[in-house]
Design a protein around this motif. Structure first.
Motif, PDB file in Angstrom:
ATOM      1  N   ASN A  18       4.047  -9.356  -8.918  1.00  0.00           N
ATOM      2  CA  ASN A  18       5.649  -9.362  -8.181  1.00  0.00           C
ATOM      3  C   ASN A  18       6.140 -10.050  -8.925  1.00  0.00           C
ATOM      4  OD1 ASN A  18       5.996  -8.600  -4.857  1.00  0.00           O
ATOM      5  ND2 ASN A  18       3.852  -9.656  -4.801  1.00  0.00           N
ATOM      6  N   ILE A  19       6.326 -10.742 -10.078  1.00  0.00           N
ATOM      7  CA  ILE A  19       7.766 -11.164 -10.566  1.00  0.00           C
ATOM      8  C   ILE A  19       7.076  -9.500 -11.700  1.00  0.00           C
ATOM      9  CG2 ILE A  19       7.247 -12.617 -12.939  1.00  0.00           C
ATOM     10  CD1 ILE A  19       6.536 -14.798 -11.129  1.00  0.00           C
ATOM     11  N   TYR A  20       5.934  -8.917 -11.870  1.00  0.00           N
ATOM     12  CA  TYR A  20       5.828  -8.007 -12.811  1.00  0.00           C
ATOM     13  C   TYR A  20       6.931  -6.587 -12.108  1.00  0.00           C
ATOM     14  CZ  TYR A  20       3.719  -3.802 -15.359  1.00  0.00           C
ATOM     15  OH  TYR A  20       3.738  -2.742 -16.292  1.00  0.00           O
ATOM     16  N   LEU A  21       6.759  -6.508 -10.830  1.00  0.00           N
ATOM     17  CA  LEU A  21       8.129  -5.841  -9.994  1.00  0.00           C
ATOM     18  C   LEU A  21       8.872  -5.828 -10.394  1.00  0.00           C
ATOM     19  CD1 LEU A  21       4.823  -4.441  -7.458  1.00  0.00           C
ATOM     20  CD2 LEU A  21       5.392  -3.355  -9.334  1.00  0.00           C
ATOM     21  N   TYR A  22       8.993  -6.743 -10.966  1.00  0.00           N
ATOM     22  CA  TYR A  22      10.618  -7.252 -10.590  1.00  0.00           C
ATOM     23  C   TYR A  22      11.841  -5.609 -11.414  1.00  0.00           C
ATOM     24  CZ  TYR A  22      15.056  -9.371 -11.698  1.00  0.00           C
ATOM     25  OH  TYR A  22      16.720  -9.421 -11.735  1.00  0.00           O
ATOM     26  N   GLY A  23      12.491  -5.173 -10.366  1.00  0.00           N
ATOM     27  CA  GLY A  23      13.273  -3.921 -11.355  1.00  0.00           C
ATOM     28  C   GLY A  23      12.796  -2.793 -10.452  1.00  0.00           C
ATOM     29  N   LEU A  24      11.454  -2.726 -10.096  1.00  0.00           N
ATOM     30  CA  LEU A  24      11.395  -1.762  -8.374  1.00  0.00           C
ATOM     31  C   LEU A  24      11.874  -2.713  -7.170  1.00  0.00           C
ATOM     32  CD1 LEU A  24       8.135  -0.730  -9.850  1.00  0.00           C
ATOM     33  CD2 LEU A  24      10.427   1.232  -9.453  1.00  0.00           C
ATOM     34  N   ARG A  25      11.590  -4.167  -7.104  1.00  0.00           N
ATOM     35  CA  ARG A  25      11.956  -4.893  -6.273  1.00  0.00           C
ATOM     36  C   ARG A  25      12.972  -5.701  -6.457  1.00  0.00           C
ATOM     37  NH1 ARG A  25       6.333  -6.265  -3.805  1.00  0.00           N
ATOM     38  NH2 ARG A  25       6.270  -4.467  -1.971  1.00  0.00           N
TER      39      ARG A  25
ATOM     40  N   ASP B  60       4.551  10.707 -14.361  1.00  0.00           N
ATOM     41  CA  ASP B  60       4.553   9.642 -15.414  1.00  0.00           C
ATOM     42  C   ASP B  60       3.885   8.494 -15.659  1.00  0.00           C
ATOM     43  OD1 ASP B  60       6.429   6.542 -15.988  1.00  0.00           O
ATOM     44  OD2 ASP B  60       5.477   8.236 -17.533  1.00  0.00           O
ATOM     45  N   ARG B  61       3.183   9.017 -16.559  1.00  0.00           N
ATOM     46  CA  ARG B  61       1.807   7.515 -16.227  1.00  0.00           C
ATOM     47  C   ARG B  61       1.855   6.616 -16.674  1.00  0.00           C
ATOM     48  NH1 ARG B  61      -3.063  10.902 -15.606  1.00  0.00           N
ATOM     49  NH2 ARG B  61      -2.806  13.380 -15.512  1.00  0.00           N
ATOM     50  N   LYS B  62       2.471   6.490 -17.606  1.00  0.00           N
ATOM     51  CA  LYS B  62       3.110   5.052 -18.030  1.00  0.00           C
ATOM     52  C   LYS B  62       3.510   3.890 -16.712  1.00  0.00           C
ATOM     53  CE  LYS B  62       5.284   6.142 -22.108  1.00  0.00           C
ATOM     54  NZ  LYS B  62       6.460   6.257 -22.934  1.00  0.00           N
ATOM     55  N   GLY B  63       3.441   4.872 -15.768  1.00  0.00           N
ATOM     56  CA  GLY B  63       3.513   4.050 -14.888  1.00  0.00           C
ATOM     57  C   GLY B  63       2.190   3.519 -13.427  1.00  0.00           C
ATOM     58  N   ILE B  64       1.319   3.972 -14.832  1.00  0.00           N
ATOM     59  CA  ILE B  64      -0.188   3.004 -13.593  1.00  0.00           C
ATOM     60  C   ILE B  64       0.320   1.487 -13.464  1.00  0.00           C
ATOM     61  CG2 ILE B  64      -2.180   2.696 -13.975  1.00  0.00           C
ATOM     62  CD1 ILE B  64      -1.560   5.843 -13.321  1.00  0.00           C
ATOM     63  N   GLY B  65       0.580   1.388 -14.043  1.00  0.00           N
ATOM     64  CA  GLY B  65       0.276  -0.801 -13.939  1.00  0.00           C
ATOM     65  C   GLY B  65       1.226  -1.038 -13.118  1.00  0.00           C
TER      66      GLY B  65
ATOM     67  N   LEU C  53       1.024  -0.731  -0.632  1.00  0.00           N
ATOM     68  CA  LEU C  53      -0.184  -0.035  -0.178  1.00  0.00           C
ATOM     69  C   LEU C  53       0.963   1.239   0.139  1.00  0.00           C
ATOM     70  CD1 LEU C  53      -2.292   0.866  -0.011  1.00  0.00           C
ATOM     71  CD2 LEU C  53      -2.533   1.037   2.673  1.00  0.00           C
ATOM     72  N   ILE C  54       2.144   1.183   1.079  1.00  0.00           N
ATOM     73  CA  ILE C  54       3.083   2.537   0.371  1.00  0.00           C
ATOM     74  C   ILE C  54       3.104   2.473  -0.052  1.00  0.00           C
ATOM     75  CG2 ILE C  54       4.984   3.272   2.046  1.00  0.00           C
ATOM     76  CD1 ILE C  54       4.462   1.729   4.486  1.00  0.00           C
ATOM     77  N   ARG C  55       4.396   1.570  -0.937  1.00  0.00           N
ATOM     78  CA  ARG C  55       4.441   1.859  -2.461  1.00  0.00           C
ATOM     79  C   ARG C  55       3.507   2.252  -3.268  1.00  0.00           C
ATOM     80  NH1 ARG C  55       9.932  -0.765  -2.968  1.00  0.00           N
ATOM     81  NH2 ARG C  55       9.266   0.148  -4.831  1.00  0.00           N
ATOM     82  N   GLY C  56       2.584   1.260  -3.373  1.00  0.00           N
ATOM     83  CA  GLY C  56       1.542   1.978  -4.579  1.00  0.00           C
ATOM     84  C   GLY C  56       1.354   3.267  -4.309  1.00  0.00           C
TER      85      GLY C  56
ATOM     86  N   VAL D  31       1.641   1.142 -10.458  1.00  0.00           N
ATOM     87  CA  VAL D  31       0.628   0.941  -9.063  1.00  0.00           C
ATOM     88  C   VAL D  31      -0.509  -0.080  -8.715  1.00  0.00           C
ATOM     89  CG1 VAL D  31      -1.479   2.784  -8.743  1.00  0.00           C
ATOM     90  CG2 VAL D  31       0.989   3.548  -9.395  1.00  0.00           C
ATOM     91  N   ILE D  32      -0.779  -0.155  -9.888  1.00  0.00           N
ATOM     92  CA  ILE D  32      -1.988  -1.285  -9.838  1.00  0.00           C
ATOM     93  C   ILE D  32      -1.092  -2.749  -8.887  1.00  0.00           C
ATOM     94  CG2 ILE D  32      -3.644  -3.094 -11.263  1.00  0.00           C
ATOM     95  CD1 ILE D  32      -4.133  -1.214 -13.035  1.00  0.00           C
ATOM     96  N   ALA D  33       0.406  -3.087  -9.865  1.00  0.00           N
ATOM     97  CA  ALA D  33       0.401  -4.121  -9.624  1.00  0.00           C
ATOM     98  C   ALA D  33       1.119  -4.223  -8.206  1.00  0.00           C
ATOM     99  CB  ALA D  33       2.136  -4.397 -10.259  1.00  0.00           C
ATOM    100  N   PHE D  34       1.011  -3.143  -7.670  1.00  0.00           N
ATOM    101  CA  PHE D  34       1.383  -2.790  -5.743  1.00  0.00           C
ATOM    102  C   PHE D  34      -0.144  -2.946  -5.324  1.00  0.00           C
ATOM    103  CE2 PHE D  34       5.952  -1.536  -5.077  1.00  0.00           C
ATOM    104  CZ  PHE D  34       6.330  -1.846  -6.015  1.00  0.00           C
ATOM    105  N   LEU D  35      -0.430  -2.565  -5.469  1.00  0.00           N
ATOM    106  CA  LEU D  35      -2.387  -2.630  -4.530  1.00  0.00           C
ATOM    107  C   LEU D  35      -3.102  -3.660  -5.133  1.00  0.00           C
ATOM    108  CD1 LEU D  35      -3.186   1.119  -5.889  1.00  0.00           C
ATOM    109  CD2 LEU D  35      -2.222   0.333  -3.464  1.00  0.00           C
ATOM    110  N   LEU D  36      -2.760  -3.590  -6.095  1.00  0.00           N
ATOM    111  CA  LEU D  36      -3.692  -5.966  -6.030  1.00  0.00           C
ATOM    112  C   LEU D  36      -3.137  -6.761  -5.230  1.00  0.00           C
ATOM    113  CD1 LEU D  36      -4.077  -6.568  -9.999  1.00  0.00           C
ATOM    114  CD2 LEU D  36      -5.745  -6.173  -8.547  1.00  0.00           C
ATOM    115  N   PRO D  37      -1.619  -7.005  -4.759  1.00  0.00           N
ATOM    116  CA  PRO D  37      -1.524  -7.374  -4.159  1.00  0.00           C
ATOM    117  C   PRO D  37      -1.558  -7.274  -2.191  1.00  0.00           C
ATOM    118  CG  PRO D  37       0.879  -7.295  -5.755  1.00  0.00           C
ATOM    119  CD  PRO D  37      -0.526  -6.309  -5.974  1.00  0.00           C
ATOM    120  N   PHE D  38      -2.117  -5.829  -1.406  1.00  0.00           N
ATOM    121  CA  PHE D  38      -2.709  -5.393  -1.072  1.00  0.00           C
ATOM    122  C   PHE D  38      -4.343  -5.554  -1.064  1.00  0.00           C
ATOM    123  CE2 PHE D  38      -4.379  -2.553   2.404  1.00  0.00           C
ATOM    124  CZ  PHE D  38      -5.241  -1.885   2.061  1.00  0.00           C
ATOM    125  N   VAL D  39      -4.450  -5.911  -1.539  1.00  0.00           N
ATOM    126  CA  VAL D  39      -5.906  -6.301  -1.377  1.00  0.00           C
ATOM    127  C   VAL D  39      -5.310  -7.563  -1.597  1.00  0.00           C
ATOM    128  CG1 VAL D  39      -8.029  -6.812  -1.946  1.00  0.00           C
ATOM    129  CG2 VAL D  39      -6.874  -5.053  -2.795  1.00  0.00           C
TER     130      VAL D  39
END
Length: 304
Positions: free
Chosen positions: A263-270, A217-222, A203-206, A224-232
């Motif tokens: 989390n796999i999608y977030l590789y690079g940010l994590r 950078d509106r391209k980073g919406i994906g 949630l915090i990162r998202g 954001v979703i990849a952080f918020l979905l695991p939060f839920v």
């Protein structure tokens, strides 16, 4: 499929349930058969030691011995000799593991809850193996049934007699079964804490990433979703562990896959270790949810 669907151990004199398998066949025929089994259990003293009742595509078998009786619901195609062999083995297991004096003294239903695991193991063995180790028992039971066939019970008559015993006519009200979960374990509590921590981190990162994405950078919406979905997903996993929900396996699978893919999608940010940690926590939570058994609630028969 020809199999044993449900089994229980009851006290003969009053039908008080002592232990039962946890089975969730929610079709209407099975639920109706469960109600009729309960009615029959209250008047077992009126019948011989072994009996069978037919209910559409299902059969109820019972075997009384001393103060207890073992009862089971099977599909009608399941061989009667196998059903009575199963009940005979269940009765022997109960007699060797539970004190007969305690059976006579208990006043609350399901006082021998720990025996549920034994019922499940024996039932599973009869359903899914060839039971070669029970060949001698099968021959013995077959001979006993040939010499003294089980009583054929009409469930309608059993319900009428049960109503007379209770001093009133039996009224059947269709009610959905209620369930309670077994107590939480120490590992389960750990999984809850880790899930809450992972959910909070997501949630915090998202939220921080969302602020940047909407401004720069509106391209980073994906992301954001990849952080918020695991939060839920983390908090839904906590809910599934704490409370009963139907189709748990499917829901747990979907949530676990969601956490893993995001989390796999977030590789690079994590980094790889952070990703593995989040997936490991989701895996632990999933295992705890699926291994935490559900116990069906039954009416309290006069217990305080």
């Amino acid at each position: 499929m020809s199999m044993i669907l449900f089994a229980c151990v009851v006290r003969v004199r009053d039908g008080l349930p002592l232990s039962a398998s946890t089975d969730f066949h929610l079709d209407q025929d099975f639920l109706e058969c469960r109600k009729r089994l309960k009615a029959l259990s209250s008047i077992l003293t009126r019948y011989p030691n072994r009996g069978t009742a037919k209910e559409r595509d299902l059969s109820i078998h019972f075997h009384s011995s001393g103060d207890i009786a073992c009862m089971g619901i099977c599909s009608s195609s399941y061989p009667a000799v196998m059903a009575f062999c199963f009940l005979d083995e269940l009765q022997w297991e109960f007699a060797t593991s539970c004190d007969a004096t305690s059976v006579g003294l208990v006043s609350r239903p399901y006082a021998f809850l720990e025996f549920d695991n034994v019922i499940q193991k024996v039932k599973s063995r009869f359903n899914y193996t060839n039971c070669t180790q029970t060949k001698f028992n099968l021959e013995r039971i077959q001979e006993e049934l040939r010499l003294q066939p089980p009583a054929l019970v009409k469930l309608e008559d059993a319900e009428v007699m049960n109503g007379m015993v209770n001093g009133h006519a039996e009224h059947h009200v269709e009610t959905a079964p209620a369930y309670r979960m077994q107590p939480v374990s120490a590992v389960g509590i750990l999984s809850l804490v880790l899930n809450i921590m992972c959910g909070a981190l997501n949630l915090i990162r998202g939220v921080h990433l969302a602020e940047y994405s909407f401004q720069e950078d509106r391209k980073g919406i994906g992301n954001v979703i990849a952080f918020l979905l695991p939060f839920v997903a983390c908090f839904l996993l906590c809910y599934l562990y704490l409370f009963y929900s139907s189709a748990r396996k499917i829901k747990v699978f979907v949530l676990f896959v969601t956490v893993s893919l995001c989390n796999i999608y977030l590789y690079g940010l994590r980094n790889i270790w952070q990703i593995l940690f989040h997936i490991a926590v989701a895996s632990l939570s999933s295992h705890q949810i699926l291994s935490r058994q559900v116990v069906e609630k039954q009416p309290d028969f006069g217990g305080v």
